[in-house]
Design a protein around this motif. Structure first.
Motif, PDB file in Angstrom:
ATOM      1  N   LEU A 196     -15.100   8.491   9.798  1.00  0.00           N
ATOM      2  CA  LEU A 196     -15.633   8.319  11.359  1.00  0.00           C
ATOM      3  C   LEU A 196     -15.252   6.993  11.760  1.00  0.00           C
ATOM      4  N   ASP A 197     -14.978   7.015  13.271  1.00  0.00           N
ATOM      5  CA  ASP A 197     -14.944   5.709  13.999  1.00  0.00           C
ATOM      6  C   ASP A 197     -16.179   4.911  13.746  1.00  0.00           C
ATOM      7  N   GLU A 198     -17.264   5.291  13.874  1.00  0.00           N
ATOM      8  CA  GLU A 198     -18.677   4.462  14.032  1.00  0.00           C
ATOM      9  C   GLU A 198     -19.186   4.089  12.634  1.00  0.00           C
ATOM     10  N   SER A 199     -18.331   4.621  11.577  1.00  0.00           N
ATOM     11  CA  SER A 199     -18.683   4.096  10.222  1.00  0.00           C
ATOM     12  C   SER A 199     -17.767   2.972   9.819  1.00  0.00           C
ATOM     13  N   SER A 200     -18.102   2.289   8.427  1.00  0.00           N
ATOM     14  CA  SER A 200     -17.307   1.362   7.824  1.00  0.00           C
ATOM     15  C   SER A 200     -17.343   2.025   6.278  1.00  0.00           C
ATOM     16  N   CYS A 201     -16.179   1.424   5.660  1.00  0.00           N
ATOM     17  CA  CYS A 201     -16.046   2.288   4.417  1.00  0.00           C
ATOM     18  C   CYS A 201     -16.228   1.051   3.354  1.00  0.00           C
ATOM     19  N   ASN A 202     -16.885   1.378   2.333  1.00  0.00           N
ATOM     20  CA  ASN A 202     -16.866   0.418   0.924  1.00  0.00           C
ATOM     21  C   ASN A 202     -16.202   1.396   0.006  1.00  0.00           C
ATOM     22  N   PHE A 203     -14.900   0.973  -0.259  1.00  0.00           N
ATOM     23  CA  PHE A 203     -14.365   1.829  -1.342  1.00  0.00           C
ATOM     24  C   PHE A 203     -14.665   1.626  -2.777  1.00  0.00           C
ATOM     25  N   GLY A 204     -15.251   0.381  -2.977  1.00  0.00           N
ATOM     26  CA  GLY A 204     -15.946   0.201  -4.439  1.00  0.00           C
ATOM     27  C   GLY A 204     -17.079   1.031  -4.504  1.00  0.00           C
ATOM     28  N   VAL A 205     -17.928   1.239  -3.684  1.00  0.00           N
ATOM     29  CA  VAL A 205     -19.093   2.113  -3.855  1.00  0.00           C
ATOM     30  C   VAL A 205     -18.474   3.628  -3.794  1.00  0.00           C
ATOM     31  N   MET A 206     -17.550   3.782  -3.094  1.00  0.00           N
ATOM     32  CA  MET A 206     -16.954   5.323  -3.257  1.00  0.00           C
ATOM     33  C   MET A 206     -16.290   5.804  -4.510  1.00  0.00           C
ATOM     34  N   HIS A 207     -15.572   4.835  -4.982  1.00  0.00           N
ATOM     35  CA  HIS A 207     -15.253   4.656  -6.370  1.00  0.00           C
ATOM     36  C   HIS A 207     -16.069   5.019  -7.471  1.00  0.00           C
ATOM     37  N   GLU A 208     -17.205   4.222  -7.466  1.00  0.00           N
ATOM     38  CA  GLU A 208     -18.420   4.288  -8.444  1.00  0.00           C
ATOM     39  C   GLU A 208     -18.832   5.754  -8.146  1.00  0.00           C
ATOM     40  N   LEU A 209     -18.994   6.397  -7.049  1.00  0.00           N
ATOM     41  CA  LEU A 209     -19.681   7.504  -6.620  1.00  0.00           C
ATOM     42  C   LEU A 209     -18.649   8.602  -7.440  1.00  0.00           C
ATOM     43  N   LEU A 210     -17.443   8.527  -6.955  1.00  0.00           N
ATOM     44  CA  LEU A 210     -16.368   9.732  -7.629  1.00  0.00           C
ATOM     45  C   LEU A 210     -16.558   9.547  -9.194  1.00  0.00           C
ATOM     46  N   CYS A 211     -16.567   8.518  -9.823  1.00  0.00           N
ATOM     47  CA  CYS A 211     -16.501   8.607 -11.018  1.00  0.00           C
ATOM     48  C   CYS A 211     -17.845   8.975 -11.731  1.00  0.00           C
TER      49      CYS A 211
ATOM     50  N   TYR B  69       0.738  -1.071  -0.120  1.00  0.00           N
ATOM     51  CA  TYR B  69       0.004   0.040  -0.015  1.00  0.00           C
ATOM     52  C   TYR B  69       0.735   1.333  -0.107  1.00  0.00           C
ATOM     53  N   GLU B  70       1.863   1.231   0.700  1.00  0.00           N
ATOM     54  CA  GLU B  70       2.933   2.382   0.931  1.00  0.00           C
ATOM     55  C   GLU B  70       3.343   2.624  -0.540  1.00  0.00           C
ATOM     56  N   GLU B  71       3.754   1.529  -1.262  1.00  0.00           N
ATOM     57  CA  GLU B  71       4.380   1.779  -2.592  1.00  0.00           C
ATOM     58  C   GLU B  71       3.483   2.368  -3.462  1.00  0.00           C
ATOM     59  N   LEU B  72       2.188   2.310  -3.160  1.00  0.00           N
ATOM     60  CA  LEU B  72       1.124   2.740  -3.991  1.00  0.00           C
ATOM     61  C   LEU B  72       0.700   4.123  -3.694  1.00  0.00           C
ATOM     62  N   ARG B  73       1.441   4.642  -2.659  1.00  0.00           N
ATOM     63  CA  ARG B  73       1.574   6.134  -2.028  1.00  0.00           C
ATOM     64  C   ARG B  73       0.332   6.296  -1.332  1.00  0.00           C
ATOM     65  N   VAL B  74      -0.195   5.115  -0.495  1.00  0.00           N
ATOM     66  CA  VAL B  74      -1.154   5.422   0.599  1.00  0.00           C
ATOM     67  C   VAL B  74      -0.386   5.661   1.894  1.00  0.00           C
ATOM     68  N   ALA B  75      -0.723   6.685   2.397  1.00  0.00           N
ATOM     69  CA  ALA B  75      -0.029   7.083   3.713  1.00  0.00           C
ATOM     70  C   ALA B  75      -0.338   6.246   4.931  1.00  0.00           C
ATOM     71  N   SER B  76       0.713   5.860   5.563  1.00  0.00           N
ATOM     72  CA  SER B  76       0.626   4.953   6.887  1.00  0.00           C
ATOM     73  C   SER B  76      -0.573   5.158   7.606  1.00  0.00           C
ATOM     74  N   SER B  77      -0.691   6.726   8.054  1.00  0.00           N
ATOM     75  CA  SER B  77      -1.561   7.040   9.081  1.00  0.00           C
ATOM     76  C   SER B  77      -2.868   7.011   8.509  1.00  0.00           C
TER      77      SER B  77
ATOM     78  N   LEU C  76      -9.564   1.071  -2.966  1.00  0.00           N
ATOM     79  CA  LEU C  76      -9.069   2.052  -1.940  1.00  0.00           C
ATOM     80  C   LEU C  76      -8.009   2.825  -2.544  1.00  0.00           C
ATOM     81  N   VAL C  77      -7.073   2.572  -3.165  1.00  0.00           N
ATOM     82  CA  VAL C  77      -6.008   3.279  -3.747  1.00  0.00           C
ATOM     83  C   VAL C  77      -6.409   4.431  -4.895  1.00  0.00           C
ATOM     84  N   LYS C  78      -7.536   3.856  -5.722  1.00  0.00           N
ATOM     85  CA  LYS C  78      -8.114   4.991  -6.668  1.00  0.00           C
ATOM     86  C   LYS C  78      -8.851   5.908  -5.958  1.00  0.00           C
ATOM     87  N   VAL C  79      -9.602   5.577  -4.973  1.00  0.00           N
ATOM     88  CA  VAL C  79     -10.303   6.499  -4.184  1.00  0.00           C
ATOM     89  C   VAL C  79      -9.365   7.497  -3.346  1.00  0.00           C
TER      90      VAL C  79
END
Length: 579
Positions: free
Chosen positions: A254-269, A200-208, A229-232
């Protein structure tokens, strides 16, 4: 616009209703390579812990004793032992109860010794405080307890992966999410987790950022690199700016939420097609980040699909998001759905509803409208007039938001008065009065109540067992009998019948229903007493008993018996006290 075919097939109303449904995550496979067994003590102790709490000083001493046992005796790393002691309240309370046996007044100094002595001779299942310290409740980690192990260091694979995550920065109390959603992460061979971090770091995803993502969606560590995730992250960094990208993204997760990066990517496109200007899109996301991050953008996708179904252009949709209220997309959709329900409830035509939704979607999603039944009552209008008000001035609907005081329309009261007069005239005409005659004008003054109320009382008397023609004559002779409620009329008729009189007596004596129930009860009760003592004629007419004045009734009937007046007074006191 790349909306899925299923969404294109749905009607607008059905689509909006579907958008309010909850997404569910796929079932998580059980944690491999471990055999589990049922342990009843954990949930039972959790329930007992609700009974009372130990003083904080006692708990601190118990934590110190448990820390000494785990670190010094069991040779756990200090940070691991310290975390297990401080973040396993259910387990700690369970030990305290076993040792102190609910003697909560035990001196704090004795607590530490008692706990140490207990642990010396009663080795604990270290997996219980370990799992609880990761943020799991007893009922959540019950199935994770290994059958053939008690000591946490014996599971070297688990602890190596656990320490790898800790060293990378994943908080210990957030690892419960990983145990629940992706337990296979803790069964990886040596070096696998480190290689995933490096990928992930090689794909420029920050560790934090990766640490935050792992805490919310540990599935990114399962299988190959999550390219969504990387594309988002790439898109968001480009849109909001590299200088604040990572920090800003972490703040939105947010801590109480969860992430579906596939859906987020579809939305951004999709948003990139809505906004031809990337700078404008970045400004919109910067002002309204919940458009992308709220439930991974699921509600935003639903909203866009609904707006497209309504016939809005991409430019119109773009403007809506730029001017979007700070209430969240789900709340916006809920408000839109309530407005849609409101317009449907007042019987507005579907074509008119579509026009209003198309031209005022932003307005209708910005406030929560009251229910139609409440508005019809508060505004003193009917559905037809309310439709006209909305069509003439859709912006006025925001004055009907929840929490706002509703001002009734005075002109509608005049309409109601005309309607009342019409119904009352219709009723009087059915009785045989001539229209515009002096009799009907006089009857208007005698009959109190609305036309429908008078008709209801008339029908009630008919249904009691009388002929319609007879009831008409009764009403003409004694119109005041309709100036009382159906309940009161029913009570008088029931009393008359229970006293043994046929209801047909009302035809010749309709004014019986005009007298108060107390008067009727008193007269008939006294008459029955006098009749039993053979003082009066056994078949006096009902009108003779009830209609004459009290003075005449006393002189002609009551005083004919020496005890009559006293009985009269006693009955009068009893009957009128019940009123």
């Amino acid at each position: 616009m790349n909306l899925c075919p299923e969404r294109r097939r749905r009607e607008p109303i059905l689509f909006l209703a579907h958008s309010l449904s909850k997404l569910t995550l796929s079932a998580v496979p059980p944690w491999p390579c471990l055999r589990f067994h049922s342990v009843k003590s954990a949930p039972e102790s959790a329930q007992k812990n609700c009974d009372f709490k130990f003083p904080s000083k006692v708990r601190r001493e118990a934590q110190a004793a448990l820390l000494e046992y785990l670190h010094s005796t069991r040779s756990l790393q200090f940070l691991d032992a310290d975390n297990m002691c401080k973040n396993s309240p259910f387990f700690l309370d369970d030990i305290l109860r076993k040792v102190l046996q609910k003697k909560i007044d035990t001196a704090a100094s004795d607590v530490r010794k008692s706990i140490s002595r207990y642990l010396r001779y009663h080795p604990i299942n270290e997996f219980e405080p370990f799992f609880e310290s990761t943020g799991l409740k007893p009922f959540e980690y019950l199935h994770l307890l290994p059958r053939d192990m008690m000591f946490i260091n014996d599971d070297t694979v688990l602890m190596e992966n656990y320490h790898t995550l800790c060293n990378y920065g994943v908080p210990r109390n957030k690892m419960g999410k990983i145990f629940k959603d992706s337990p296979q992460v803790f069964r990886y061979e040596s070096g696998v987790l480190v290689s995933k971090f490096q990928s992930y770091e090689e794909l420029r995803v920050a560790s934090s950022t990766l640490v935050k993502v792992i805490s919310l969606n540990p599935r990114v560590l399962v299988g190959d690199v999550d390219l969504y995730l990387v594309k988002v992250l790439e898109k968001l960094n480009r849109l909001v700016g590299e200088e604040k990208g990572s920090t800003w993204i972490e703040e939105q997760l947010l801590d109480e939420s969860s992430c579906n990066f596939g859906v987020m990517h579809e939305l951004l496109c999709l948003l990139e097609k809505v906004y031809s200007d990337e700078k404008l899109l970045g400004e919109m996301i910067g002002q309204h980040p919940f458009v992308v991050f709220e439930d991974s953008g699921v509600w935003t996708l639903s909203l866009i699909g609904f707006l497209v179904k309504l016939g809005l252009s991409l430019d119109q949709i773009a403007i809506i998001f730029v001017e979007f209220p700070q209430i969240g997309v789900l709340m916006f959709l809920s408000n839109l759905h309530k407005c849609l329900t409101f317009l449907s409830d007042i019987d507005m035509h579907a074509a008119e509803i579509g026009k209003i939704l198309q031209s005022h979607s932003l307005l209708m999603g910005s406030f929560t409208i009251k229910k139609s039944s409440s508005l019809l009552s508060s505004l003193n209008v009917g559905k037809k007039r309310l439709c006209k008000l909305v069509q003439d001035n859709p912006e006025g609907m925001q004055n009907w938001a929840v929490g706002k005081k509703i001002q009734p329309y005075p002109e509608d009261k005049e309409t109601r008065a005309l309607k009342t007069e019409f119904l009352k005239t219709k009723f009087l005409l059915s009785l045989g009065y001539e229209e515009n005659s002096g009799e009907i004008k006089q009857a208007f003054k005698l009959f109190r109540g609305k036309g429908d109320e008078l008709q209801e009382r008339f029908d009630f008397i008919v249904n009691a067992g009388l002929d319609v023609k007879d009831v008409r004559e009764m009403i003409k002779a004694s119109p005041q009998i309709l100036n009382q409620t159906t309940d009161m009329i029913n009570m008088k008729i029931e009393y008359l019948v229970n006293e043994g009189y046929p209801i047909s007596n009302l035809v010749n004596f309709p004014s019986f229903l005009s007298y108060t129930l107390c008067r009727v009860k008193l007269r008939l009760s006294m008459y029955n007493w006098l009749r039993d003592h053979r003082v009066v004629h056994p078949r006096l007419a009902l009108s003779t008993i009830v209609a004459c004045s009290e003075e005449l009734f006393l002189r002609l009937y009551v005083n004919q018996h020496p005890s009559g007046f006293q009985v009269w007074q006693d009955l009068k006191s009893e009957i009128y006290s019940e009123r």
